[in-house]
Design an enzyme around this catalytic site. Structure first.
Site, PDB file in Angstrom:
ATOM      1  CD  GLU A  31      53.192 -17.518  34.433  1.00  0.00           C
ATOM      2  OE1 GLU A  31      53.538 -17.818  33.274  1.00  0.00           O
ATOM      3  OE2 GLU A  31      52.622 -16.457  34.716  1.00  0.00           O
ATOM      4  CG  ASN A  84      54.914 -17.386  29.821  1.00  0.00           C
ATOM      5  OD1 ASN A  84      53.880 -17.983  29.541  1.00  0.00           O
ATOM      6  ND2 ASN A  84      55.145 -16.871  31.018  1.00  0.00           N
ATOM      7  CG  ASP A 138      43.537 -20.039  34.780  1.00  0.00           C
ATOM      8  OD1 ASP A 138      42.406 -19.791  34.352  1.00  0.00           O
ATOM      9  OD2 ASP A 138      44.546 -19.887  34.092  1.00  0.00           O
ATOM     10  CG  HIS A 164      50.917 -19.162  30.841  1.00  0.00           C
ATOM     11  ND1 HIS A 164      51.268 -17.839  30.979  1.00  0.00           N
ATOM     12  CD2 HIS A 164      49.608 -19.153  30.490  1.00  0.00           C
ATOM     13  CE1 HIS A 164      50.214 -17.071  30.725  1.00  0.00           C
ATOM     14  NE2 HIS A 164      49.195 -17.854  30.417  1.00  0.00           N
TER      15      HIS A 164
END
Ligand code: GLP
Length: 223
Positions: free
Chosen positions: A131, A124, A63, A126
């Site tokens: 996400e 979280n 990413d 990810h």
């Protein structure tokens, strides 16, 4: 899913570096997917020390932030500083997600398959910048970062307002096509989400839980 618990961060780094080293030595033309963040720093340090031959290796980063790529906190700068400028990898062999994202996907396809993908995990759940709520079928695309991720990553920037709010990320579908996957997590703050992802329900609410559907995943954790 089995989680290998290691003694400390040094051991986590050298264990994952061993896997990368074995891959490159066995198959000099390896295609790798590489992560950023604080967790891989020790692995890159270790790989640089080992002076491996990267001349035939092809890499794809998971990413990038949508930001000036010359900013010191861009993932392009991170990779140059921590790995690429310190190995003999060819600049033309290291790829970052770009737009149009379908062209980036074509580049991965053209490489005839990823041999090894190294992943971290966000607080979280990810992976890359997929996400919670990301489709399990997702491909490389532009995404909005969640508030949690912006807050977590603000430690790298002077203020939270400087953290990019958008990124280009490989999709979960893209990542899952890798032949082998290694997930690493460092720190007790990752323990709960790691447990949920590895042993809980496989759900798009916890992106890393998709890894339960892959048949060659190794998970390494240290507190
Ligand atoms: C970022 C990256 C992820 C990485 C995560 C965890 O959000 N996009 O690929 O896994 O951070 O990073 P850290 O290792 O710093 O906890």
């Amino acid at each position: 899913m089995e989680v290998n618990v290691l003694k400390n961060y040094k051991e986590l780094s050298s264990t994952v570096a061993d896997i990368v080293e074995a891959q490159i030595k066995e198959q000099p033309l390896s295609k790798l997917i590489l992560p950023t963040g604080s967790t891989p720093l020790g692995i890159y340090e270790e790989l640089v020390k080992r002076e491996l031959d990267w001349s035939l290796v092809i890499t794809f980063n998971l990413d990038v932030y949508l930001m000036n790529i010359d900013h010191p906190e861009s993932y392009q700068s991170y990779m140059r500083k921590n790995l690429f400028n310190r190995t003999n990898i060819y600049p033309d062999h290291s790829h970052f997600p770009f737009r149009p994202t379908s062209a980036f996907e074509d580049k991965i396809d053209g490489s005839m398959g990823i041999d090894l993908c190294i992943l971290g995990i966000g607080s979280n759940g990810h992976i890359a910048f997929n996400e919670p709520g990301s489709s399990f079928k997702s491909r490389t695309r532009v995404v909005e970062l969640s508030e949690q991720t912006i807050e977590d990553n603000s430690r790298f920037f002077d203020s939270i307002d400087e953290v990019p709010t958008q990124a280009i990320t490989m999709g979960l579908g893209t990542i899952m096509e890798s032949k082998k996957i290694v997930l690493m997590a460092n720190g007790v703050n990752k323990l709960n989400i790691l447990n949920v992802a590895m042993n809980g329900e496989v759900t798009e609410d916890v992106p890393a839980s998709i890894l339960q559907n892959h048949d060659n995943v190794k998970v390494f954790y240290c507190d």
